[in-house]
Design a protein around this motif. Sequence first.
Motif, mmCIF file in Angstrom:
data_model
loop_
_atom_site.group_PDB
_atom_site.id
_atom_site.type_symbol
_atom_site.label_atom_id
_atom_site.label_comp_id
_atom_site.label_asym_id
_atom_site.label_seq_id
_atom_site.Cartn_x
_atom_site.Cartn_y
_atom_site.Cartn_z
ATOM 1 N N UNK A 172 13.578 9.202 -6.699
ATOM 2 C CA UNK A 172 13.674 10.812 -6.905
ATOM 3 C C UNK A 172 11.229 11.144 -6.937
ATOM 4 N N UNK A 173 11.388 11.805 -5.425
ATOM 5 C CA UNK A 173 10.329 11.999 -5.351
ATOM 6 C C UNK A 173 10.017 13.873 -5.659
ATOM 7 N N UNK A 174 9.378 13.862 -6.280
ATOM 8 C CA UNK A 174 8.777 15.832 -6.842
ATOM 9 C C UNK A 174 8.457 15.971 -5.977
ATOM 10 N N UNK B 181 0.941 -1.652 -0.493
ATOM 11 C CA UNK B 181 0.256 0.106 -0.308
ATOM 12 C C UNK B 181 0.503 1.148 0.056
ATOM 13 N N UNK B 182 1.819 0.880 0.658
ATOM 14 C CA UNK B 182 2.707 2.484 0.759
ATOM 15 C C UNK B 182 2.837 2.795 -0.637
ATOM 16 N N UNK B 183 3.779 1.342 -1.074
ATOM 17 C CA UNK B 183 4.396 2.145 -2.217
ATOM 18 C C UNK B 183 3.179 1.689 -3.104
ATOM 19 N N UNK B 184 2.171 1.582 -3.745
ATOM 20 C CA UNK B 184 1.270 2.076 -4.436
ATOM 21 C C UNK B 184 0.955 3.638 -4.617
ATOM 22 N N UNK B 185 1.296 4.876 -2.783
ATOM 23 C CA UNK B 185 0.693 5.496 -2.629
ATOM 24 C C UNK B 185 2.576 6.849 -2.972
ATOM 25 N N UNK B 186 3.469 5.554 -2.940
ATOM 26 C CA UNK B 186 4.897 6.765 -3.477
ATOM 27 C C UNK B 186 4.494 6.879 -4.933
ATOM 28 N N UNK C 189 5.746 11.352 5.731
ATOM 29 C CA UNK C 189 6.734 10.846 6.102
ATOM 30 C C UNK C 189 6.987 9.988 5.287
ATOM 31 N N UNK C 190 6.817 9.085 4.706
ATOM 32 C CA UNK C 190 7.122 7.582 3.476
ATOM 33 C C UNK C 190 7.870 8.747 2.145
ATOM 34 N N UNK C 191 6.957 9.891 2.078
ATOM 35 C CA UNK C 191 7.996 10.522 0.871
ATOM 36 C C UNK C 191 9.449 11.533 1.585
ATOM 37 N N UNK C 192 9.464 11.613 2.573
ATOM 38 C CA UNK C 192 10.427 11.745 3.195
ATOM 39 C C UNK C 192 11.350 10.481 2.807
ATOM 40 N N UNK C 193 11.259 9.281 3.660
ATOM 41 C CA UNK C 193 11.545 8.072 4.267
ATOM 42 C C UNK C 193 11.867 7.578 2.288
#
Length: 164
Positions: free
Chosen positions: A50-52, A7-12, A39-43
């Motif tokens: 790469x997370x815009x 689920x975390x990966x799907x959101x990211x 927090x997930x994006x920061x991690x």
Amino acid sequence: MKYSDERREAVLRKLGPPNNRSVADVAAEEGISAPTIYAWRSQARKEGRLMPDQGTQGPDGWSSRDKFNAVLETATLSEEELAEYCRRRGLYPEQIEQWRLSCEQANDRAEATAQRQADSNKEERKRNRKLTQELKRKEAALAETAALLTLRGKADAIWGDEES
């Protein structure tokens, strides 16, 4: 609340390219709090992904650090591999090229700024030296005037005031 890794990966993936959706949109859609997603994006960034930042870091949502990482990742890619990389991340090869040029010119701008600062410091030292000389000249003139007034007062005291 504990969320599964899937689920975390799907959101990211929704936050990342090519979707580049905002945290608020994904949080509302998924029913997950925005701070959790941040927090997930920061991690994910700490892991090197790469997370815009949607709408906060320039017109295309990528931070300078992420742009630099993209330039590094694509430096050795062929044209075909670069096209595939761009498709996966929702970018255009022209953007990568523009980011590369900006990275290359960053040191030039820093050197030009340093040179301007050095020139400014030099001019400021010259101005300071000139003002110091002028101050010394004026202090000497003031001291001379004070000495003449003192002598005049003593002369008047000895010989009397001629004007009276």
